[in-house]
Write a protein that holds these residues in place. Structure first.
Motif, PDB file in Angstrom:
ATOM      1  N   ASN A 177     -32.421  23.597  20.978  1.00 26.07           N
ATOM      2  CA  ASN A 177     -32.274  22.251  21.499  1.00 26.07           C
ATOM      3  C   ASN A 177     -30.954  22.006  22.211  1.00 26.07           C
ATOM      4  O   ASN A 177     -29.913  22.493  21.817  1.00 26.07           O
ATOM      5  CB  ASN A 177     -32.416  21.244  20.349  1.00 26.07           C
ATOM      6  N   ASN A 178     -31.041  21.229  23.263  1.00 30.36           N
ATOM      7  CA  ASN A 178     -29.901  20.613  23.931  1.00 30.36           C
ATOM      8  C   ASN A 178     -30.109  19.111  23.793  1.00 30.36           C
ATOM      9  O   ASN A 178     -31.124  18.595  24.286  1.00 30.36           O
ATOM     10  CB  ASN A 178     -29.871  20.996  25.403  1.00 30.36           C
ATOM     11  N   PRO A 179     -29.232  18.416  23.057  1.00 33.40           N
ATOM     12  CA  PRO A 179     -27.861  18.772  22.669  1.00 33.40           C
ATOM     13  C   PRO A 179     -27.685  19.272  21.243  1.00 33.40           C
ATOM     14  O   PRO A 179     -26.580  19.634  20.862  1.00 33.40           O
ATOM     15  CB  PRO A 179     -27.144  17.429  22.799  1.00 33.40           C
ATOM     16  N   GLY A 180     -28.751  19.302  20.443  1.00 35.91           N
ATOM     17  CA  GLY A 180     -28.560  19.480  19.002  1.00 35.91           C
ATOM     18  C   GLY A 180     -28.417  20.899  18.512  1.00 35.91           C
ATOM     19  O   GLY A 180     -27.971  21.117  17.383  1.00 35.91           O
ATOM     20  N   GLY A 181     -28.833  21.893  19.307  1.00 34.63           N
ATOM     21  CA  GLY A 181     -28.728  23.276  18.877  1.00 34.63           C
ATOM     22  C   GLY A 181     -29.825  23.741  17.943  1.00 34.63           C
ATOM     23  O   GLY A 181     -29.921  24.936  17.649  1.00 34.63           O
ATOM     24  N   ALA A 182     -30.672  22.832  17.465  1.00 30.94           N
ATOM     25  CA  ALA A 182     -31.692  23.196  16.479  1.00 30.94           C
ATOM     26  C   ALA A 182     -32.744  24.108  17.091  1.00 30.94           C
ATOM     27  O   ALA A 182     -33.170  23.927  18.234  1.00 30.94           O
ATOM     28  CB  ALA A 182     -32.348  21.939  15.923  1.00 30.94           C
ATOM     29  N   GLU A 183     -33.169  25.093  16.306  1.00 32.67           N
ATOM     30  CA  GLU A 183     -34.276  25.964  16.671  1.00 32.67           C
ATOM     31  C   GLU A 183     -35.510  25.467  15.915  1.00 32.67           C
ATOM     32  O   GLU A 183     -35.557  25.515  14.686  1.00 32.67           O
ATOM     33  CB  GLU A 183     -33.953  27.409  16.291  1.00 32.67           C
ATOM     34  N   TYR A 184     -36.506  25.000  16.641  1.00 35.35           N
ATOM     35  CA  TYR A 184     -37.663  24.386  15.995  1.00 35.35           C
ATOM     36  C   TYR A 184     -38.546  25.456  15.353  1.00 35.35           C
ATOM     37  O   TYR A 184     -38.955  26.419  16.036  1.00 35.35           O
ATOM     38  CB  TYR A 184     -38.491  23.589  16.996  1.00 35.35           C
ATOM     39  N   PRO A 185     -38.863  25.320  14.081  1.00 40.26           N
ATOM     40  CA  PRO A 185     -39.754  26.286  13.433  1.00 40.26           C
ATOM     41  C   PRO A 185     -41.104  26.374  14.142  1.00 40.26           C
ATOM     42  O   PRO A 185     -41.609  25.378  14.683  1.00 40.26           O
ATOM     43  CB  PRO A 185     -39.913  25.719  12.013  1.00 40.26           C
ATOM     44  N   ALA A 186     -41.700  27.562  14.124  1.00 42.26           N
ATOM     45  CA  ALA A 186     -42.975  27.768  14.811  1.00 42.26           C
ATOM     46  C   ALA A 186     -44.049  26.809  14.317  1.00 42.26           C
ATOM     47  O   ALA A 186     -44.870  26.320  15.102  1.00 42.26           O
ATOM     48  CB  ALA A 186     -43.428  29.213  14.634  1.00 42.26           C
ATOM     49  N   GLU A 187     -44.021  26.521  13.010  1.00 43.36           N
ATOM     50  CA  GLU A 187     -45.051  25.631  12.480  1.00 43.36           C
ATOM     51  C   GLU A 187     -44.883  24.202  12.977  1.00 43.36           C
ATOM     52  O   GLU A 187     -45.860  23.457  13.107  1.00 43.36           O
ATOM     53  CB  GLU A 187     -45.059  25.657  10.954  1.00 43.36           C
ATOM     54  N   VAL A 188     -43.644  23.790  13.277  1.00 46.42           N
ATOM     55  CA  VAL A 188     -43.410  22.457  13.837  1.00 46.42           C
ATOM     56  C   VAL A 188     -43.925  22.391  15.273  1.00 46.42           C
ATOM     57  O   VAL A 188     -44.601  21.430  15.672  1.00 46.42           O
ATOM     58  CB  VAL A 188     -41.914  22.099  13.773  1.00 46.42           C
ATOM     59  N   VAL A 189     -43.618  23.413  16.065  1.00 49.41           N
ATOM     60  CA  VAL A 189     -44.115  23.461  17.443  1.00 49.41           C
ATOM     61  C   VAL A 189     -45.638  23.474  17.451  1.00 49.41           C
ATOM     62  O   VAL A 189     -46.289  22.779  18.253  1.00 49.41           O
ATOM     63  CB  VAL A 189     -43.539  24.686  18.175  1.00 49.41           C
ATOM     64  N   ARG A 190     -46.229  24.251  16.551  1.00 51.40           N
ATOM     65  CA  ARG A 190     -47.690  24.303  16.439  1.00 51.40           C
ATOM     66  C   ARG A 190     -48.269  22.929  16.082  1.00 51.40           C
ATOM     67  O   ARG A 190     -49.289  22.506  16.638  1.00 51.40           O
ATOM     68  CB  ARG A 190     -48.063  25.345  15.396  1.00 51.40           C
ATOM     69  N   ALA A 191     -47.623  22.224  15.167  1.00 51.60           N
ATOM     70  CA  ALA A 191     -48.114  20.901  14.767  1.00 51.60           C
ATOM     71  C   ALA A 191     -48.043  19.920  15.936  1.00 51.60           C
ATOM     72  O   ALA A 191     -48.947  19.087  16.118  1.00 51.60           O
ATOM     73  CB  ALA A 191     -47.305  20.377  13.580  1.00 51.60           C
ATOM     74  N   PHE A 192     -46.987  20.001  16.737  1.00 53.14           N
ATOM     75  CA  PHE A 192     -46.909  19.149  17.921  1.00 53.14           C
ATOM     76  C   PHE A 192     -48.012  19.506  18.922  1.00 53.14           C
ATOM     77  O   PHE A 192     -48.614  18.624  19.548  1.00 53.14           O
ATOM     78  CB  PHE A 192     -45.539  19.265  18.578  1.00 53.14           C
ATOM     79  N   TYR A 193     -48.280  20.800  19.076  1.00 48.77           N
ATOM     80  CA  TYR A 193     -49.348  21.223  19.976  1.00 48.77           C
ATOM     81  C   TYR A 193     -50.692  20.651  19.520  1.00 48.77           C
ATOM     82  O   TYR A 193     -51.466  20.110  20.325  1.00 48.77           O
ATOM     83  CB  TYR A 193     -49.417  22.749  20.021  1.00 48.77           C
ATOM     84  N   THR A 194     -50.977  20.755  18.237  1.00 46.97           N
ATOM     85  CA  THR A 194     -52.237  20.248  17.702  1.00 46.97           C
ATOM     86  C   THR A 194     -52.348  18.740  17.909  1.00 46.97           C
ATOM     87  O   THR A 194     -53.400  18.221  18.306  1.00 46.97           O
ATOM     88  CB  THR A 194     -52.354  20.592  16.211  1.00 46.97           C
ATOM     89  N   LEU A 195     -51.241  18.037  17.648  1.00 46.26           N
ATOM     90  CA  LEU A 195     -51.227  16.592  17.855  1.00 46.26           C
ATOM     91  C   LEU A 195     -51.530  16.246  19.309  1.00 46.26           C
ATOM     92  O   LEU A 195     -52.376  15.373  19.597  1.00 46.26           O
ATOM     93  CB  LEU A 195     -49.866  16.028  17.444  1.00 46.26           C
ATOM     94  N   CYS A 196     -50.846  16.903  20.231  1.00 54.61           N
ATOM     95  CA  CYS A 196     -51.038  16.607  21.652  1.00 54.61           C
ATOM     96  C   CYS A 196     -52.443  16.973  22.113  1.00 54.61           C
ATOM     97  O   CYS A 196     -53.083  16.211  22.856  1.00 54.61           O
ATOM     98  CB  CYS A 196     -49.985  17.340  22.479  1.00 54.61           C
ATOM     99  N   ARG A 197     -52.934  18.114  21.672  1.00 59.08           N
ATOM    100  CA  ARG A 197     -54.295  18.522  22.053  1.00 59.08           C
ATOM    101  C   ARG A 197     -55.324  17.501  21.563  1.00 59.08           C
ATOM    102  O   ARG A 197     -56.214  17.086  22.314  1.00 59.08           O
ATOM    103  CB  ARG A 197     -54.586  19.894  21.453  1.00 59.08           C
ATOM    104  N   ASP A 198     -55.180  17.094  20.309  1.00 56.34           N
ATOM    105  CA  ASP A 198     -56.158  16.170  19.733  1.00 56.34           C
ATOM    106  C   ASP A 198     -56.097  14.784  20.356  1.00 56.34           C
ATOM    107  O   ASP A 198     -57.105  14.072  20.397  1.00 56.34           O
ATOM    108  CB  ASP A 198     -55.947  16.066  18.223  1.00 56.34           C
ATOM    109  N   ARG A 199     -54.909  14.391  20.839  1.00 56.67           N
ATOM    110  CA  ARG A 199     -54.752  13.054  21.423  1.00 56.67           C
ATOM    111  C   ARG A 199     -54.866  13.052  22.952  1.00 56.67           C
ATOM    112  O   ARG A 199     -54.700  12.015  23.590  1.00 56.67           O
ATOM    113  CB  ARG A 199     -53.414  12.450  20.988  1.00 56.67           C
ATOM    114  N   GLY A 200     -55.085  14.229  23.527  1.00 56.00           N
ATOM    115  CA  GLY A 200     -55.310  14.301  24.963  1.00 56.00           C
ATOM    116  C   GLY A 200     -54.080  14.078  25.810  1.00 56.00           C
ATOM    117  O   GLY A 200     -54.171  13.547  26.924  1.00 56.00           O
ATOM    118  N   ILE A 201     -52.902  14.472  25.303  1.00 53.25           N
ATOM    119  CA  ILE A 201     -51.660  14.355  26.066  1.00 53.25           C
ATOM    120  C   ILE A 201     -51.028  15.738  26.208  1.00 53.25           C
ATOM    121  O   ILE A 201     -51.479  16.699  25.566  1.00 53.25           O
ATOM    122  CB  ILE A 201     -50.669  13.365  25.407  1.00 53.25           C
ATOM    123  N   ALA A 202     -50.019  15.860  27.029  1.00 54.86           N
ATOM    124  CA  ALA A 202     -49.376  17.147  27.276  1.00 54.86           C
ATOM    125  C   ALA A 202     -48.227  17.381  26.303  1.00 54.86           C
ATOM    126  O   ALA A 202     -47.543  16.439  25.879  1.00 54.86           O
ATOM    127  CB  ALA A 202     -48.849  17.204  28.709  1.00 54.86           C
TER     128      ALA A 202
END
Length: 393
Positions: A177-202
C-alpha cells in the motif's frame, strides 16, 4: 487572482501534496554537515542500470521509429512480455491483448476510471488513500467513498459491503500500500474480489510496488479465475522496479472489451506511451530479473531498519511499514501539517502529514505522517531516527 471561468470539479480538489511540501523548503538552507533528509516522495533517485540506459541510448541513436508515434496501446512486444510474466507469477490465462501500456500508473488509473464511472458515480477507496487517486476522482466528478482501514491498515471487505450503493462502480486497493505500506493478505484480496463479483462492480488492484513485496511468490490468485477479467483490473508501474520514473511507463490489465474503451482515452490524452521508456521497460523485463531481486533485498533491509528504528523512538507508533513506506502516528500535540513543517526547520526532515491522505472530516490524519524511506539507505535511516529522537514533541 481568481480564474473565471474555472471548472468546479478541478477547483474542488487539493493542491498536489508533494509540490506543496516542496514549497516548505523555500528560504531554508541546510548546512553541508546536516543536509535535508527528504522522505516525502517514493521515487528512485538513481538512474537505471547501465545496460538499460545503453538500450535506450542505442534506440535513440539508431532506431528512427523510436521517435515517432507508436501504437496507442503500447508496443506489442512489451504487452506480450508483461502478460507472459504475469501469467508466470500468478498463474492463469493472460494475453497481450488484455494489456494496455500507459504513461505511468497514474494514467492507468485515470484510463480505467474513465471506462467505469462518470459524474455522480461512486468509487470506494480505503483510507489512508493515495492522494492522486482522490484527485482524479474529484476532477472526474466521481465521489470517493472513504473506507477506513482496519488493524494493520488492512481494509475490511465486510465494512466495504455496507458502503456499496446503486451508484458504486468499483473498489480500489493498493498492495503493497501507498501510503500505508501494508501488504494485503491473499484471503483479503480474494474476499474483495468475491464481493465485487457478486455485486457487479469492478475490483481495481494497483500493484505498483509488487516487486518489493516482502512475501515470496504471488500475492493473490485472482488471475487463476477463468473469467477474472469480468471483475478484476490490475495496474502496474515499471517506474519503481527499473528506475524509469521520468520515462512514464505503466500498464493496466483487463478484458479485451475494456481495452477497446481504454484505447479511446489514451488516444485522446497521450496518443501513445513514451517509445524510449517502453524500450527500456522491455529490456529491463528481459534482462534484469536478478538485478531487481537485489533491489528488492535492499528495500527489505531498509524496511527492517525502519521498523527497528521506529520501535526505539519514544512516542512514535508504527501503523504500517512495507515496500517504500512507513505510516506512523507522531508524538506531537500539534496538528500533523504544523508538525511536519517544524520538522523541516528543526530537524532537516521533509515528510508528508497524514492529512494529505485522509478526508477532511477524518481527524485521525492530524496525528499521522508518511515516511517514504526507499530513497534513504540504512545509514540515512539511522540518521533520520537520531534527528527525530532529538526533536521535542
Amino acid at each position: 487572482m481568481t480564474l473565471h471561468p474555472l471548472n468546479p470539479a478541478l477547483a474542488r480538489t487539493f493542491v498536489p501534496p508533494v509540490m506543496e511540501a516542496r514549497r516548505w523548503l523555500d528560504g531554508i538552507t541546510f548546512p553541508p554537515e546536516r543536509p535535508l533528509i527528504n522522505v516525502s516522495q517514493a521515487a528512485p533517485v538513481d538512474p537505471p542500470p547501465e545496460g538499460l540506459r545503453r538500450a535506450v541510448a542505442e534506440a535513440a541513436l539508431n532506431d528512427p521509429a523510436a521517435h515517432l508515434y507508436g501504437p496507442v496501446l503500447g508496443m506489442g512486444a512489451l504487452r506480450d512480455e508483461l502478460a507472459a510474466q504475469l501469467a508466470g507469477l500468478y498463474g492463469g490465462e493472460i494475453s497481450g491483448a488484455q494489456v494496455a501500456i500507459t504513461q505511468g500508473c497514474n494514467q492507468a488509473f485515470c484510463a480505467t476510471l474513465a471506462t467505469l464511472a462518470g459524474p455522480g458515480d461512486e468509487v470506494i477507496v480505503p483510507t489512508p488513500w493515495y492522494f492522486n487517486h482522490k484527485m482524479w476522482l474529484d476532477m472526474a466528478s466521481v465521489k470517493a467513498v472513504p473506507l477506513p482501514a482496519g488493524p494493520g491498515l488492512i481494509p475490511e471487505p465486510e465494512r466495504a459491503a455496507g458502503l456499496i450503493t446503486e451508484r458504486t462502480r468499483a473498489i480500489v486497493l493498493i498492495s503493497p500500500n501507498n501510503p500505508g505500506g501494508a501488504e494485503y493478505p491473499a484471503e483479503v484480496v480474494r474476499a474483495f474480489y468475491t464481493l465485487c463479483r457478486d455485486r457487479g462492480i469492478a475490483l481495481i488492484v494497483d500493484e505498483t510496488y509488487r516487486d518489493f513485496d516482502g512475501r515470496d511468490g504471488a500475492a493473490h490468485d485472482l488471475f487463476q479465475e477463468p473469467d477474472w477479467d469480468r471483475t478484476f483490473i490490475h495496474l502496474y508501474s515499471f517506474s519503481k522496479a527499473y528506475r524509469l520514473t521520468g520515462h512514464r511507463v505503466g500498464a493496466l490489465v483487463t478484458s479485451r472489451a475494456r481495452i477497446a474503451e481504454v484505447e479511446k482515452f489514451l488516444d485522446t490524452v497521450a496518443i501513445c506511451p513514451n517509445q524510449l521508456g517502453q524500450i527500456g521497460a522491455l529490456w529491463g523485463m528481459q534482462n534484469l530479473a536478478q538485478w531487481v531481486a537485489g533491489e528488492r533485498a535492499e528495500i527489505l533491509a531498509r524496511r527492517a531498519a525502519m521498523v527497528a528504528g521506529l520501535k526505539r523512538l519514544e512516542g512514535w507508533t508504527t501503523l504500517g511499514c512495507g515496500a517504500y513506506f512507513a505510516y506512523v502516528a507522531h508524538p506531537s500535540a500539534e496538528p500533523a501539517p504544523v508538525f511536519a513543517r517544524r520538522l523541516v526547520r528543526e530537524a532537516g526532515v521533509l515528510l508528508l502529514p497524514g492529512t494529505m491522505f485522509m478526508p477532511d472530516e477524518d481527524v485521525s490524519g492530524q496525528r499521522q505522517c508518511r515516511i517514504a524511506f526507499a530513497n534513504v539507505d540504512t545509514a540515512g535511516i539511522a540518521e533520520l531516527m537520531a534527528r527525530l529522537a532529538q526533536l521535542t514533541p
